[in-house]
Design a protein around this motif. Structure first.
Motif, PDB file in Angstrom:
ATOM      1  N   VAL A 324       0.831  -1.210   0.000  1.00 23.81           N
ATOM      2  CA  VAL A 324       0.000   0.000   0.000  1.00 23.81           C
ATOM      3  C   VAL A 324       0.866   1.261   0.000  1.00 23.81           C
ATOM      4  CG1 VAL A 324      -1.983  -1.140   1.073  1.00 23.81           C
ATOM      5  CG2 VAL A 324      -0.300   0.012   2.536  1.00 23.81           C
ATOM      6  N   LEU A 325       2.012   1.223   0.674  1.00 19.11           N
ATOM      7  CA  LEU A 325       2.898   2.381   0.666  1.00 19.11           C
ATOM      8  C   LEU A 325       3.446   2.655  -0.732  1.00 19.11           C
ATOM      9  CD1 LEU A 325       4.948   1.816   3.945  1.00 19.11           C
ATOM     10  CD2 LEU A 325       3.338   3.683   3.518  1.00 19.11           C
ATOM     11  N   LEU A 326       3.865   1.591  -1.419  1.00 18.99           N
ATOM     12  CA  LEU A 326       4.438   1.762  -2.754  1.00 18.99           C
ATOM     13  C   LEU A 326       3.374   2.112  -3.788  1.00 18.99           C
ATOM     14  CD1 LEU A 326       7.044  -1.151  -2.675  1.00 18.99           C
ATOM     15  CD2 LEU A 326       7.488   1.314  -2.486  1.00 18.99           C
ATOM     16  N   GLN A 327       2.139   1.639  -3.572  1.00 21.68           N
ATOM     17  CA  GLN A 327       1.039   2.047  -4.450  1.00 21.68           C
ATOM     18  C   GLN A 327       0.845   3.557  -4.404  1.00 21.68           C
ATOM     19  OE1 GLN A 327      -2.731   0.080  -3.873  1.00 21.68           O
ATOM     20  NE2 GLN A 327      -1.794  -1.945  -3.781  1.00 21.68           N
ATOM     21  N   ASP A 328       0.790   4.090  -3.179  1.00 26.92           N
ATOM     22  CA  ASP A 328       0.554   5.523  -3.041  1.00 26.92           C
ATOM     23  C   ASP A 328       1.762   6.353  -3.472  1.00 26.92           C
ATOM     24  OD1 ASP A 328      -1.941   4.964  -2.191  1.00 26.92           O
ATOM     25  OD2 ASP A 328      -1.815   6.105  -0.323  1.00 26.92           O
ATOM     26  N   LEU A 329       2.966   5.794  -3.292  1.00 25.72           N
ATOM     27  CA  LEU A 329       4.157   6.499  -3.749  1.00 25.72           C
ATOM     28  C   LEU A 329       4.090   6.717  -5.257  1.00 25.72           C
ATOM     29  CD1 LEU A 329       6.955   7.672  -3.075  1.00 25.72           C
ATOM     30  CD2 LEU A 329       7.892   5.383  -3.484  1.00 25.72           C
ATOM     31  N   ALA A 330       3.585   5.716  -5.965  1.00 24.35           N
ATOM     32  CA  ALA A 330       3.450   5.825  -7.418  1.00 24.35           C
ATOM     33  C   ALA A 330       2.458   6.922  -7.810  1.00 24.35           C
ATOM     34  CB  ALA A 330       3.011   4.484  -8.004  1.00 24.35           C
ATOM     35  N   TRP A 334       2.893   9.795   0.148  1.00 30.02           N
ATOM     36  CA  TRP A 334       3.707   8.916   0.983  1.00 30.02           C
ATOM     37  C   TRP A 334       3.169   8.872   2.416  1.00 30.02           C
ATOM     38  CZ3 TRP A 334       6.643   4.935   0.840  1.00 30.02           C
ATOM     39  CH2 TRP A 334       7.394   4.562   1.950  1.00 30.02           C
ATOM     40  N   ALA A 335       2.869   7.666   2.871  1.00 30.24           N
ATOM     41  CA  ALA A 335       2.503   7.404   4.273  1.00 30.24           C
ATOM     42  C   ALA A 335       1.311   8.237   4.744  1.00 30.24           C
ATOM     43  CB  ALA A 335       3.702   7.619   5.187  1.00 30.24           C
ATOM     44  N   THR A 339      -3.702   5.686   3.747  1.00 32.40           N
ATOM     45  CA  THR A 339      -2.895   4.563   3.251  1.00 32.40           C
ATOM     46  C   THR A 339      -2.628   3.580   4.393  1.00 32.40           C
ATOM     47  OG1 THR A 339      -1.806   6.041   1.693  1.00 32.40           O
ATOM     48  CG2 THR A 339      -0.746   3.914   2.114  1.00 32.40           C
ATOM     49  N   LEU A 340      -2.199   4.102   5.529  1.00 27.33           N
ATOM     50  CA  LEU A 340      -1.906   3.252   6.678  1.00 27.33           C
ATOM     51  C   LEU A 340      -3.147   2.538   7.177  1.00 27.33           C
ATOM     52  CD1 LEU A 340       0.550   5.604   8.619  1.00 27.33           C
ATOM     53  CD2 LEU A 340       1.077   3.820   6.943  1.00 27.33           C
TER      54      LEU A 340
END
Length: 415
Positions: A324-330, A334-335, A339-340
């Motif tokens: 989920v962190l890397l999905q949102d980074l794309a 971030w964080a 997302t959390l």
């Protein structure tokens, strides 16, 4: 000015190390604060560990993704599982025995000594991370308007947008974040040690339910080739008074007790090493996340060792959180708290269901109420005779289904 880090992970064991390595694979470098020292590889490899971790197929797959699996110096794959009652007729058998070293397609999982696993993880963290710190002692964690501030015993102060607590059952991160903890004391003690038996384990993990609690025989590697295949790591869950009595026995009496209690499951117990015991308590963090903070592994939950799934559900935490962190980074974020919360929503319900089901099974297996004993034995026989339900049990145990919605699903190319 103090540098603002994207993520600081407190804890460099299996779950914390896996989290850091999955993030690094996705292009995010975490700072890892590991309380452990640099391990002496020669000493670790020469010292057998009496305890083993039963790694599921999903955990093995994740360790392969980050290059840790190939660094393992030794492990013992298992191809079968046998679960049965001492005072009943119920039995479930998964997979099959293997007299020779099994091929990968036959594995249900593998037993790994924690020390061997920690060595491989540390070696990979040293190779892949730009800021991996050993013997790092955290003295204070405080939320700030910008994120979180972490103070170290050496006087250094870190600032981070996200702190991940992977620091075990007595998590300092959880404590500093003031996240409450629900605790269920089983009033039991788990005894563990390594034993040698006259009959080989044939790559089968066995568990017998006794009136006092479950006794597990888990295949392990022997450093002595002549006794290879005859050593097991045991975990015996007992009421506290029984555990105290058994702990006081000398080795010869303890081996005789094990032989008798297991119904000569693998013949006579002929050697025992490194006897230890520890209290059994289930723990569940009320929340897994706060703004800019997430808990994974034992910092978030500790379950009964009945099915050996604690370490595996911790690794699934790592995979879902990183996904989920890397999905949102794309997407340029971030964080974010949402997302959390997606991570918490995905993992908390499944982990609580696992915790409560282990507690219920433990109660069902130790009760002496005649109707319950009858229903328990009939239930085991029914599952054994119903392929669909056996398959469901196996899917739950191997963990692969819980990776399907993530980038780490087996067979999917990782971005």
């Amino acid at each position: 000015m103090t540098k603002m880090h994207d993520v600081v992970i407190v804890g460099g064991g299996l779950v914390g190390g896996l989290t850091a390595l999955l993030l690094a694979k996705g292009g995010v470098q975490a700072v890892v604060l590991d309380a452990a020292p640099v391990l002496d590889a020669e000493k670790v490899l020469a010292t057998p560990n009496p305890r083993v971790l039963a790694l599921s197929q999903a955990t093995i797959h994740l360790l392969e993704q980050v290059g840790v699996w190939d660094k393992l110096a030794r492990h013992m794959p298992y191809t079968g599982m046998q679960v049965y009652n001492q005072n009943g007729y119920g039995e479930i058998v998964f997979g099959q025995a293997s007299e020779r070293s099994p091929i990968r397609e036959q594995w249900l999982g593998s037993m790994v000594e924690p020390s061997i696993l920690n060595l491989a993880i540390q070696q990979q963290l040293q190779a892949q991370l730009q800021d991996y710190r050993t013997q790092a002692k955290v003295t204070r964690i405080e939320q700030t308007p910008q994120g979180w501030r972490i103070d170290l015993a050496n006087g250094e102060r870190l600032q981070t947008k996200l702190v991940i607590g992977a620091d075990g059952a007595n998590s300092f991160v959880r404590e500093q974040a003031m996240i409450d903890l629900d605790v269920l004391d089983y009033q039991q003690i788990a005894m563990s040690c390594a034993i040698r038996t006259t009959q080989p384990h044939q790559h089968v993990a066995r568990q017998i339910f006794l009136p006092t609690g479950p006794l597990a025989y888990l295949p392990m590697v022997s450093l002595d080739e002549q006794s290879q295949g005859h050593w097991q790591s045991i975990v015996w869950s007992l009421p506290s008074d029984f555990a105290e009595e058994y702990a006081a026995l000398d080795d010869k009496s303890f081996m005789h007790l094990l032989t008798q209690s297991s119904l000569h499951m693998l013949g006579e117990v002929t050697a025992v090493a490194s006897r230890a015991h520890f209290p059994l308590k289930a723990r569940a963090a009320v929340h897994y996340v706060k703004d800019g903070l997430a808990l994974v592994g034992d910092a978030a939950h500790v379950i009964h060792p009945l099915a050996g799934q604690g370490v595996n559900i911790g690794c699934l935490d790592a995979a879902v959180l990183c996904d989920v962190l890397l999905q949102d980074l794309a997407r340029g974020s971030w964080a974010h708290i949402q997302t959390l919360r997606r991570y918490e929503h995905s993992r908390k319900g499944q982990n609580q269901a696992m915790m409560h089901s282990m507690s219920m099974i433990g109660w069902l297996e130790k009760t002496t109420l005649t109707p319950v004993v009858w229903a328990r034995n009939q239930g085991l026989k029914w599952v054994e005779q119903t392929p669909l339900f056996k398959d469901l049990f196996m899917q739950q145990a191997n963990g692969l289904a819980q990776l399907k919605s993530t980038r780490y699903a087996k067979g999917r190319a990782v971005d």
